[in-house]
Design an enzyme around this catalytic site. Sequence first.
Site: not given
Lengths: 370, 370
Positions: B133, B140, B206, B208, B240, B251, B264
Amino acid sequence: MEHKRPSAARTWVEVPSDSDFPIQNLPFGIGQRSGELPKVCTAIGNYVADLSVLAEHGFFDDLLVPRPVFHQAVLNDFIALGKEKTRAVRTRIAQILDDDLEEWDASELRDFFLFPQTEVEMLLPLHIGDYTDFYSSLEHASNVGAMFRDPQNPLLPNWRHLPVAYHGRASSIVVSGTPIRRPQGQTLPEGQHLPVFGPTRMLDFELETAFVVGKPTASGERVSTEQAEEYLFGMVLFNDWSARDIQKWEYVPLGPFLSKNFASTISPWVVTLDALEPFRTAGPLQAPEVLPYLRFDGEKALTSTWKPIFAPQMAWSTSLAVPISATCTGTCASNSPTIPSMAAISGWATCAHPGRSAEPLRIRLGRCWN
Amino acid sequence: MEHKRPSAARTWVEVPSDSDFPIQNLPFGIGQRSGELPKVCTAIGNYVADLSVLAEHGFFDDLLVPRPVFHQAVLNDFIALGKEKTRAVRTRIAQILDDDLEEWDASELRDFFLFPQTEVEMLLPLHIGDYTDFYSSLEHASNVGAMFRDPQNPLLPNWRHLPVAYHGRASSIVVSGTPIRRPQGQTLPEGQHLPVFGPTRMLDFELETAFVVGKPTASGERVSTEQAEEYLFGMVLFNDWSARDIQKWEYVPLGPFLSKNFASTISPWVVTLDALEPFRTAGPLQAPEVLPYLRFDGEKALTSTWKPIFAPQMAWSTSLAVPISATCTGTCASNSPTIPSMAAISGWATCAHPGRSAEPLRIRLGRCWN
């Protein structure tokens, strides 16, 4: 925990006293002799045993294991048989090699299935679907945190509460001995504001162990810490090669990428959880107490004496319960039935007992960085 | 850039004027009718065309494409034929469907190979080996950086110099329409110091696009920005899904894990790069200038008019050159010949022209968070 003590079994194959492959181990791997196809194998002393030969002589027929499963280039089909069958195969191999048992004696066949290790090339034993790297040892995470961030506060607030982990590139995993090309990438030279491009000058490794996850989960299925072991086929050694200068510049905010995906090396032999039973231990105490979904009862860690690569008698331990269960908390799918995934345990191998041994990461850094 | 303008070809199949599937598109996918096996298909108007039927009638024999390749449950074997062959197949399909060409007319066979979309279930079109990714749009990355870190300094220093990216979990990719179970995980409630466990309260997505990388690279092999397009078979839409509250806590420092790997979603149709030729454009100017290994000449971005899901006439653009080349800078292997990998382009789809359109991430956040 039926095999809490190593069995006293002895084999009719000569096994050096310091061998990694006594009859109590019997790992699985894929071996290839010159001019032959790859075969499912085990190791005994200094020999590789070709299990396809034993299969063709009918030694596994009563276990209802199809013979073609031993004529494969990866262990995937074998592992997909399920732990009940693969355990039965390993028990049968122990019977075949046992000095005292006559029923399954195969010693007259030895020239047909036992080959010196030097005559057999060991291949990557698995087609690996996904691979996760867990950031799992307090000492390792503290060392790396100090190196990359703040020596005074090396651990981020989440570390003591959840198993921090990231996905690696499954296709970059190679078998031990595969040549690795030094990676290139961007780095930010000390004190500079603009990056430069070139080969890494800080190639490092992390000596890890990894679980082979052999039982699939569906998307949305959860696995508790109690159930986790059912999903683990075995373990390999894992070298998490790292380009530290590239990592330092690229890793915020989404984690390591090119600094890790040029290669990760695994051992050719997958040691079964059954073989590791005698090495169960309580593992380090976690403080503060973790949330209920990560708790478990019983001895779910492993301890052993590491061979003195850098530091003699370094101990290591690894939790059997948390990685797979943590991965399947969020409802992530763990790949299709015939494609095992892999969970590497960063740092457990490198620094479980810092008081007793030097820290390989640090030793290695001192030797190799720059 | 031979097809710089869309062709004026017309088909004998009725195609609504607002269809995504005119004869100029002809994407590839895997379709399955009730009681039948999965087959390689293309789309034309409101119909799915079963290419295995055309293959069995010999329409691709002179192209030396083996008929069994159209009777597969994934496109992997088809893509592994290489772009020369897959391009020839697509050109032949256009000839077969063309209103003006008699040589390859298959209109009398229409009831045997054309089926209404409503009668065909579209499956996950690929077995995906690896998935990356990329964090690719200025707007963004700025939005997400402001949300997770500092609204005054949303971009980290590396962002303008290298394509920031992380590896996702390939086995979690599902086809559009697959139900997604709301993920659970740890989150740190606002103002608290101890995490809690439970279902995400900030499920986000998201929008994408993703490249299907169909040509393998060996470990250590580098791919320049000039060569990159040879490696790209086509593109899919990519959702996503993201559990933002779980992501925010987990994270650091190694990137997203459970917050992204529950699922996904990709589109069932893979649109070829050939079909996208008329949409080439120069793409946004990068400042400051990137290092030489990331530079390229010519029009390597794509532009199109996005269907008004949230914001009418939102434009998007995506670089054809950088992702695969960036991935293969560091000498990472890009999987085996028959297993494509996937590179998703975060945010290009969501916010290329903020002055002209609202930002879907933000709109969605406003609707769904909490």
